[in-house]
Enzyme design. Structure first.
Site, PDB file in Angstrom:
ATOM      1  N   SER A   1       0.827  -1.205   0.000  1.00 29.96           N
ATOM      2  CA  SER A   1       0.000   0.000   0.000  1.00 29.96           C
ATOM      3  C   SER A   1       0.871   1.269   0.000  1.00 29.96           C
ATOM      4  CB  SER A   1      -0.925  -0.044   1.218  1.00 29.96           C
ATOM      5  OG  SER A   1      -1.814   1.017   1.197  1.00 29.96           O
TER       6      SER A   1
ATOM      7  N   ASP B   1      -8.613  -3.548  -6.466  1.00 28.66           N
ATOM      8  CA  ASP B   1      -8.580  -4.436  -5.300  1.00 28.66           C
ATOM      9  C   ASP B   1      -9.410  -3.874  -4.160  1.00 28.66           C
ATOM     10  OD1 ASP B   1      -7.109  -2.386  -4.287  1.00 28.66           O
ATOM     11  OD2 ASP B   1      -5.327  -3.570  -3.852  1.00 28.66           O
TER      12      ASP B   1
ATOM     13  N   HIS C   1      -7.494  -5.462  -0.885  1.00 29.88           N
ATOM     14  CA  HIS C   1      -6.272  -4.693  -0.637  1.00 29.88           C
ATOM     15  C   HIS C   1      -5.428  -5.235   0.513  1.00 29.88           C
ATOM     16  CE1 HIS C   1      -3.703  -1.291  -1.044  1.00 29.88           C
ATOM     17  NE2 HIS C   1      -3.940  -0.873   0.173  1.00 29.88           N
TER      18      HIS C   1
END
Lengths: 679, 719
Positions: free
Chosen positions: A266, A581, A634
């Site tokens: 991320s 995602d 995610h």
């Protein structure tokens, strides 16, 4: 003592009366009914006394049965606990296997059996939100929380003392650093982000699998940093970048010169991008590692779900501190999510510089303008159907193609659903940039600082009158509505595209985390992987409206009533979604590796090889699988077996080609081609 | 799926409930007289029957089935009626149980709430003294030098990274310290736990298939178990004057390994070096202050030599590394010259605590509790830990005394208590102590005899002791293979009874003899460990053999690094009786078989406080005698000596023990116990001052309460 009484009653000849009385009065449905304490043996006197006694008895029996109930619950609970503790460890697995069939070996075990062993040290770079933060110095209200987690763990204090918590989690408005008297610091070590909350894994599964092939503390390092700060400030305040540098050097030195494999997740992707520029930059601003540092220390960078080009969600987060989830909650229970709460959240998040690192980068060139966007031919229904039945895909795709063509993702924020679809020639926009902001809306909200308080009705109207915002104009709009915040953020982040990368100004650190304004380091042997999930609708553009509440409020909100015409529409609850995602659109995660850095480009002068690995989302088959071993979401993707296997192979020494090069399921290459960017 | 799981659970619970009821019934049946049974009215029984039928026919079936199986209890004729009666009785029994527990729970909760309220209300009245950190912050003291914490033996947490199937669910859980889910494993499967904590007997490294690693970071040793602080109080005080993660580092290492092996296996020394360098660099080139505790002091001594030694064996920092990076080494309760306790641990796996347990409840430890021969397992595990060998007394008879002489011989045991009661009249005390000591000279305790077999042997004059050559220790051990032990063998099992007898005949052992004895009874262990440690005194420090790493942790066989500005502090507690020598006996013959032939003779009590339960005590911090923690700072390194060629300044800070005044103080704010001293406010204040930049003279130089200087004068080590 009903039991004692009963026992006594058992040998008492006067029992029958009381037995009748109790059985007639007891009508509890529980199976313990026969156990219900009966009336005690009554003295054989006159009727009145008997009755009075009965009353007393009834009172008693109430308390008695309460006690009994508590005792029963306790016993039962202890007994269950005992059973649970006495249960052999293999039972849960056995049960799971009985239901779902034999489980696949976790990838770590599988590869261990195939003879893979730990080779390259690994470095984890956690993303935003997932890392733990603990208190080192606080105000009176948090006296007993020294070295306790304020973020991560149980979040118990959010409920116990919300205002105190908000106060401590916020940073200073002006500097973006600690407010006076408060020191919140990142938790260090693997525990920083292995579990976000109890039972909600982030890195734990990956760590466990790496441990199977021989990894341990000495060749695994969690580069925990304070994710609220801007990247450069984490060095200024905590020397985090220096520590990462020193730890990577140490691991390379103590592991026989094997270079490290970096695994950012991320926002950690951007953080590490920043790190790579920082470490080679000369000393006062940079780390002074010299121009070969990356080439000498890094084998591969395996980005997981990287928001290279930002996420549209960040805009709404800053604009009205809501996203799809909150908009949904608001639609379900209007009034529940009160504005006060949102405003507090907004005040807190607006002090976090890091949220600004994820604003969409590259402007209209990447994200599309009023009429065009790279994803315009995306069909939302396709993904949904693919999960159900892949055979129908072709047909429905044709049917809905007309609808899908209409989605103008480039209009990231539009006020009103019609404007989101109208052809651009028909939209009349009022310029807002120079509009007068008007008087303060209300002074009452002074204590809860958001910059909306400084805006007047005129300002709000001006923003709404511009009607449609693209990626470029959104930045202007944020500058308009939150000038102080954007000024603070603007000194740490930049969102443009560089015309000439050799320009001196790009040596400033604010460009280091933007892949479109930096060159990759000169390290031709490094490999960059971009690994992300696909197949989940992901927020891409929003329909907004002016919110109606008076007084102190956030003047804009997502129009959760805006729905598409039919099932297949991409518009749902005021949010247009594309493939991704669930948090990061495919375009942001994949573009750099698919095109921006592919081959030798001006962003990648040394020709670092890039690979794209996509993982199609498959929801967990049943509850026992928890968050799924094939998830593409995610965070849940960190437990995706295919992804873990790829990582382990690379960590054990494999090259990008060895694990199969690109693996693409989405239209990322097609979309990348549509983007007109000089390379 | 969830519902399925619940159902399954529920079903199993019901089944087990039925079995519980069965059990209760059988209990109940024994107490019930048949006559009282017969007095039951039949109508009541039928009433009951209805109710039972209405509620749970399922369970009824179960009961009936069960009953028919143990039908011998009841008479066939009355079976049906009795069934019902029994059922109702069983229900009653359970009822009253439930009621009782419920009642107790409720009252205890209410009490707890009430107490919590009262305590909360009266809390302000019980003012705890302010932490030195908070006070010093107001005085303007701020964090200056980065600090490095080096934990000691035992206190650091260990977690599992790879294990046998029995420990599969414990991945990354603590096996040692913390007492979380990892440690409950002790009770579930103690053998599994001991197996994972043991090291390989031959190599002193991981056994195959098991990886237990130290917990990193501050959490490694802030609390040993919930509520039992080690470093936590100190960390909090440091944080109050501005320390945080970036300028505070816990050098956690696997305390089971020999020091050099922590580098070989985990790279702990390299990490420590890198961390010190990075903290030095990122804190404006400020040197670090190192705070080692207990064995950490010896570990850090090893580090000081390692870091400057050339690369393959050492860290390659080059001469001057210490001078450049280290401001001060503030040792807390250092075990520089070892502890006598290490002998008793290795010989019979017991210290004061265990021998007291044994005295109180003899048989508890011997009984095969959970099929586990507790003490023997402790011994087996601890003998695989090289680090314990590092704690053996160093310097031999020159430091620890011989048959007739010991440096502490004038020590007066009751004195500490007296001092405590008459704190104000110091003059008198010192006078009386002189008188006392002059009285005592006639019968000085012979502390030099670290282990003696029998009380008499510990006291008689050396000429009366049997002259006995040590030769038997060099004869080969006649093997006595006792096959029954198989897996759980210690090296004692390989020895014959004759050799035990010979050991006992020698009667008296000094430290030097004891090392020989250990070599004799546990040759493999000593061979393994002596590759890593040495316990002598160097004749000539220039001898190139002292470049070997096994000498680095012995202050009497190494030179301090060339760092004249580096300060060395010895902070430790005094005023607590500390184990110094032992009276041993042969184990009862039945236990001999079990592998530990000797034990402390806890029936021996002296006329004064010095001898209790077979143990002679001296002054110290309950674990480390004053001599061990203070000698190097007081004499060995004071000024320019051959052990301290560059003349690094040394300071001694002693803290007199005061037991906690009230329960609220927990383990005491002025305690000086070996671990409790970490919460001693005076010590914390000294540490904070040094960390904030004060030098030794500014702190007030030496602060000595014990007879350390007198003792040191008696020790005859060429300097």
């Amino acid at each position: 003592m009903p039991g004692a009484r009963r026992r006594k009653g058992g040998s008492d000849t006067k029992k029958p009366q009381s037995g009748e009385a109790s059985s007639s009065s007891s009508a509890s449905p529980s199976f313990n009914k026969p156990d219900k304490p009966p009336a005690p043996p009554l003295p054989d006197k006159n009727y009145n006394i008997q009755k009075r006694n009965e009353n007393v008895v009834k009172k008693w029996s109430c308390i008695d049965s309460c006690c009994w109930f508590v005792g029963f619950i306790c016993c039962f609970w202890w007994f269950l606990l005992f059973l649970y503790n006495a249960m052999p460890a293999s039972i849960p697995q056995y049960v799971t296997e009985a239901i779902t069939g034999p489980l696949a070996d976790p990838p770590g075990l599988k590869l261990h059996k195939q003879g893979f062993v730990a080779k390259h040290p690994v470095v984890f770079v956690p993303g935003i939100v997932t890392g733990g933060l603990e208190l080192w110095e606080g105000h009176q209200c948090a006296d007993d929380l020294f070295r306790m987690r304020l973020w991560g763990g149980t979040f118990g204090d959010v409920y116990k003392r919300p205002l105190c918590w908000l106060e401590h989690m916020s940073l200073d408005n002006e500097t973006g650093l600690d407010p006076p008297g408060i020191r919140i610091r990142p938790v260090s070590g693997l525990v920083a982000a292995d579990y976000f909350a109890a039972g909600y894994f982030v890195w734990a599964v990956l760590i466990a699998n790496l441990a199977r092939i021989g990894y341990e503390e000495k060749n695994m390092y969690m580069a925990a940093y304070d994710w609220r700060l801007s990247f450069q400030n984490s060095e200024v305040r905590d020397q985090t970048l220096s520590r990462i540098k020193s730890n990577i050097e140490l691991m390379v030195a103590t592991n026989g010169g094997n270079k490290v494999v970096v695994i950012p997740h991320s926002m950690g992707v951007l953080y590490f991008l920043h790190f790579m520029k920082w470490v080679e930059a000369p000393a006062p601003v940079g780390g002074g590692g010299g121009s070969n540092w990356c080439a000498n220390h890094i084998k591969a960078i395996m980005n997981i779900g990287g928001p290279f080009l930002g996420v549209p969600k960040a805009v709404t987060g800053l604009f009205s501190s809501e996203a799809r989830d909150i908009a949904f909650a608001r639609a379900l229970a209007p009034g529940r999510v009160d504005f006060q709460t949102l405003q507090h959240i907004m005040r807190m998040t607006r002090t976090w510089d890091s949220t600004m690192s994820m604003l969409p980068k590259g402007g209209d060139t990447i994200w599309g303008d009023l009429d065009w966007s790279p994803e315009e031919d995306y069909k939302c229904s396709v993904q949904k159907l693919m999960n159900n039945d892949s055979e129908i895909v072709g047909q429905t795709g044709e049917e809905s193609s007309e609808n899908a063509n209409c989605v103008k993702y480039g209009r990231m924020i539009s006020f009103g659903k019609d404007l989101a679809q109208e052809s651009s020639s028909k939209i009349q926009r009022m310029e807002f940039r120079d509009a007068h902001k008007g008087n303060n809306l209300a002074n009452t909200c002074r204590d809860v600082w958001t910059e909306y308080c400084d805006m007047g009705i005129g300002g709000v109207k001006a923003v709404a009158d511009y009607k449609v915002y693209t990626a470029d104009s959104i930045l202007d709009m944020l500058h308009y509505v939150a000038p102080k915040m954007m000024k603070r953020g603007g000194s740490h982040f930049s969102y443009g595209i560089a015309d000439n990368l050799d320009d001196k100004k790009y040596e400033h650190y604010k460009y280091w985390s933007n892949p479109l304004e930096t060159k990759l380091p000169n390290a031709p042997e490094v490999e960059i992987f971009s690994m992300y999930g696909v197949g989940i609708p992901t927020e891409r553009a929003y329909v907004y409206k002016l919110s109606s509440a008076a007084e102190c409020y956030i003047p804009f909100q997502i129009d959760s009533s805006a729905e598409g015409e039919n099932e297949e529409s991409c518009l749902h609850g005021g949010v247009y979604s594309v493939d991704g995602d669930e948090t990061i659109p495919v375009l942001s995660a994949g573009y750099m590796c698919a095109k921006g850095w592919r081959g030798k480009t001006r962003f990648n002068p040394s020709g670092i090889r890039t690979y794209i690995r996509e993982y199609v989302h498959a929801p967990p088959a049943n509850l026992l699988e928890g968050r799924g071993t094939q998830s593409g979401a995610h965070v849940d993707i960190m437990g995706n077996f295919a992804l873990i296997e790829d990582i382990i192979r690379v960590a054990a020494g494999a090259m990008g080609e060895d694990i199969g090069g690109d693996k693409v399921h989405s239209d990322i290459f097609k979309w990348s081609e549509k983007i007109n960017l000089d390379l | 799926m969830l519902s399925f799981e619940l159902k399954g659970k529920f079903g199993s619970a019901m089944g087990s409930l039925a079995s519980v009821m069965r059990f209760l019934r059988s209990c109940f049946m024994e107490h019930v007289k048949v006559s009282s049974l017969l007095r039951f009215k039949s109508n009541e029984a039928s009433e009951k029957k209805k109710v039972v039928k209405a509620t749970d026919s399922d369970r009824k079936d179960d009961h009936d089935g069960v009953l028919s199986s143990d039908g011998k209890v009841t008479e066939k004729v009355e079976k049906g009626r009795q069934n019902k009666r029994e059922r109702s009785r069983a229900c009653k029994c359970i009822n009253s149980c439930c009621w009782l527990i419920g009642c107790m729970c409720t009252t205890s909760w209410l009490l707890l709430v009430f107490l919590a309220y009262i305590i909360h209300a009266s809390m302000p009245a019980v003012q705890l003294p302010e932490f030195p950190g908070a006070r010093m912050k107001r005085e303007g003291v701020v964090a200056n030098h980065p600090v490095v914490l080096v934990p000691g033996i035992i206190t650091g947490g260990l977690e599992l990274w790879e294990g046998k199937p029995c420990a599969a669910p414990l991945f990354r859980k603590r096996l040692w310290g913390g007492w979380g889910s990892g440690c409950t494993n002790i009770f579930r499967s103690p053998l599994c736990w001991t197996e994972h904590l043991s090291l390989d007997y031959e190599t002193g490294l991981d056994p195959p298939g098991i990886r237990v690693r130290p917990v990193p970071g501050l959490i490694a040793a802030d609390y040993f178990a919930p509520g039992y602080f080690v470093w936590a109080v100190l960390i909090e005080n440091l944080a109050q004057i501005g320390y945080e993660d970036r300028n505070m580092y816990m050098a956690a290492y696997d305390w089971r390994l020999s020091f050099q092996n922590t580098e070989v296996r985990d790279r702990s020394l390299s990490r420590l070096k890198a961390q010190i360098e990075i903290m030095y660099a990122t804190n404006g080139d400020k040197k670090v202050v190192v705070l080692p505790h207990s064995m950490g002091a010896v570990y850090f001594l090893h580090f000081l030599k390692w870091v400057e030694a050339p690369a393959p064996m050492g860290g390659g920092g080059g001469p001057g590394w210490c001078a450049k990076h280290i401001k001060a080494v503030v040792n807390i309760g250092p075990t520089y010259l070892g502890v006598p306790k290490a002998f008793s641990t290795l010989l019979s796996a017991e210290g004061k605590d265990i021998s007291i347990i044994r005295a109180m409840a003899s048989g508890l430890l011997e009984s095969e509790l959970f099929g586990l021969q507790t003490v023997e397992h402790v011994m087996r595990v601890s003998r695989t830990w090289d680090s314990i060998i590092s704690l053996l007394p160093k310097g031999g008879e020159a430091v620890w005394g011989n048959l007739d002489w010991s440096p502490e011989e004038g020590y007066e045991c009751g004195l500490e208590k007296k001092r405590h009661f008459q704190a104000d009249s110091r003059e008198n005390n010192s006078k009386s102590s002189e008188e006392n000591s002059s009285l005592q000279v006639n019968h000085p305790k012979k502390y030099g005899r670290v282990i003696s077999f029998g009380q008499e042997a510990s006291q008689v004059h050396s000429s009366k002791l049997p002259t006995f050559s040590k030769d038997f220790m060099h004869t080969s051990i006649s093997t006595n293979l006792n096959a029954s032990h198989g897996k759980f063998r210690t090296e004692f099992d390989e020895m014959s009874h004759e050799s035990f007898d010979k050991i006992v005949e020698k009667k008296v052992y000094t430290t030097t003899d004891l090392v020989d004895l250990l070599r004799y009874v546990a040759p493999k262990m000593m061979r393994r460990a002596e590759a890593h440690y040495s316990h002598g005194i160097a004749e000539n420090l220039e001898d190139p053999k002292y470049n070997h790493h096994k000498y680095w942790s012995n202050p009497l066989e190494t030179k301090l690094p060339d760092a004249p500005d580096m300060e060395i502090y010895c902070l430790y507690g005094v005023g607590l009786p500390t184990e110094r020598s032992y009276v041993y006996k042969m184990s009862p013959s039945s236990d001999k078989r079990k592998g530990i032939p000797f034990r402390i003779d806890n029936s021996v009590d002296g006329s004064d406080d010095c001898l209790k339960a077979g143990i002679y005590f001296v002054d110290g911090d309950e674990t480390v005698p004053v001599l061990s923690s203070g000698f190097m700072c007081a004499k060995g390194w004071k000024g320019k000596t051959r052990f301290n060629p560059s003349g690094s300044a040394t300071y001694i800070r002693e803290y007199r023990h005061k037991p906690p005044a009230s329960l609220f103080e927990g383990r005491g704010l002025e305690s000086s116990g070996h671990v409790d001293i970490m919460g001693n406010l005076a010590m914390i204040e000294d540490v904070l001052r040094v960390a904030a930049g004060a030098t030794g003279p500014e702190m007030g130089g030496d602060q000595i309460h014990s007879d350390l200087l007198k003792m040191c004068d008696r020790v005859n080590v060429p300097l």
